[in-house]
Design a protein around this motif. Structure first.
Motif, PDB file in Angstrom:
ATOM      1  N   LYS A  81       0.828  -1.200   0.000  1.00  9.61           N
ATOM      2  CA  LYS A  81       0.000   0.000   0.000  1.00  9.61           C
ATOM      3  C   LYS A  81       0.870   1.261   0.000  1.00  9.61           C
ATOM      4  O   LYS A  81       2.068   1.209   0.274  1.00  9.61           O
ATOM      5  N   VAL A  82       0.227   2.390  -0.288  1.00 10.12           N
ATOM      6  CA  VAL A  82       0.953   3.659  -0.201  1.00 10.12           C
ATOM      7  C   VAL A  82       1.342   3.889   1.258  1.00 10.12           C
ATOM      8  O   VAL A  82       0.726   3.338   2.180  1.00 10.12           O
ATOM      9  N   ARG A  83       2.332   4.698   1.490  1.00 12.67           N
ATOM     10  CA  ARG A  83       2.891   4.870   2.834  1.00 12.67           C
ATOM     11  C   ARG A  83       1.843   5.268   3.865  1.00 12.67           C
ATOM     12  O   ARG A  83       1.870   4.823   5.012  1.00 12.67           O
ATOM     13  N   SER A 131       9.866   3.898   0.549  1.00 17.99           N
ATOM     14  CA  SER A 131       8.955   3.288  -0.417  1.00 17.99           C
ATOM     15  C   SER A 131       8.916   1.780  -0.179  1.00 17.99           C
ATOM     16  O   SER A 131       9.721   1.223   0.578  1.00 17.99           O
ATOM     17  N   THR A 132       7.988   1.109  -0.846  1.00 18.28           N
ATOM     18  CA  THR A 132       7.898  -0.346  -0.712  1.00 18.28           C
ATOM     19  C   THR A 132       9.198  -1.015  -1.141  1.00 18.28           C
ATOM     20  O   THR A 132       9.719  -1.902  -0.450  1.00 18.28           O
ATOM     21  N   LEU A 133       9.745  -0.577  -2.268  1.00 21.94           N
ATOM     22  CA  LEU A 133      11.005  -1.146  -2.743  1.00 21.94           C
ATOM     23  C   LEU A 133      12.128  -0.890  -1.749  1.00 21.94           C
ATOM     24  O   LEU A 133      12.946  -1.779  -1.477  1.00 21.94           O
ATOM     25  N   ASP A 134      12.145   0.301  -1.202  1.00 21.39           N
ATOM     26  CA  ASP A 134      13.187   0.640  -0.231  1.00 21.39           C
ATOM     27  C   ASP A 134      13.040  -0.200   1.032  1.00 21.39           C
ATOM     28  O   ASP A 134      14.031  -0.590   1.651  1.00 21.39           O
TER      29      ASP A 134
END
Length: 216
Positions: A81-83, A131-134
């Motif tokens: 999901k978004v942060r 972010s999700t990737l981070d």
């Protein structure tokens, strides 16, 4: 962000901090799941982080933590999901082993608990900016790299210091390093990967210098 030197204590705590009654802290229970045994000290810790008021965080006792007392993590099911829609969990060992005995975590000194919880909340502040990737990279790096762990722990302590929790962090670290019954293995881990009390004081000096520079 301005450096804060707020010191908050309960009506039953010693010291010169501001007395905070539990009913004044209930606002910080929004979107939180909190065990009754640690309700007051968790709410008091959350009061240093008003940015987390709307953030869902569950504080849960867990037997699945190895080599740690507390552990802050994102809820896996919300990672995509978004942060602003993610939720988090802080897992806590209910029992702390001291030599041949175990004591309940809620019996520890209040400042020590606030320092421990405040540090974990610092991790969540760090996660909010990723972010999700981070976050995926963070998980891999934390599990494989000593340098990565040290950077992550410094970031968490920096967030805590900026919010006025330096004295609590130092109380926690001194409790661990000075307690005769805490295992030498755990103390070595803390010395190797985490900031020392002297390092925390350096962070305080840096934060004060930054705040002074921003005011001038």
């Amino acid at each position: 962000m301005d450096y804060q030197q707020t010191d908050k204590t309960s009506s039953g705590a010693s010291g010169g901090g501001t007395i905070v009654e539990e009913n004044e802290l209930n606002i910080y229970a929004k979107n939180k799941e909190i065990p009754e045994q640690l309700r007051y000290v968790i709410l008091l810790s959350l009061s240093y982080y008003p940015e987390l008021l709307e953030v869902p965080i569950d504080f849960v006792f867990s037997r699945g933590i190895r080599n740690s007392v507390m552990l802050a993590q994102p809820r896996i099911g919300t990672m995509h999901k978004v942060r602003s829609e993610r939720s988090y969990v802080i897992r806590m060992n209910r029992w702390l082993r001291l030599g041949g005995e175990q004591i309940k975590i809620e019996t520890l000194p209040q400042d020590v608990l606030i320092g421990w919880i405040g540090h974990e909340l610092g991790h969540i502040m760090d996660y909010l900016h990723r972010s999700t990737l981070d976050m995926v990279k963070f998980g891999i790096g934390y599990s494989l790299s000593r340098k990565y762990i040290m950077e992550a722990e410094r970031a968490a302590d920096t967030f805590a210091v900026e919010r006025g929790l330096a004295s609590k962090l130092i109380a926690t670290k001194n409790f661990i390093l000075d307690h005769a019954k805490i295992s030498k293995k755990y103390k070595r881990k803390i010395r190797r990967l985490y900031l020392s009390p002297d390092d925390i004081m350096l962070l305080v000096e840096e934060a004060e210098a930054t705040a002074e520079s921003e005011r001038s």
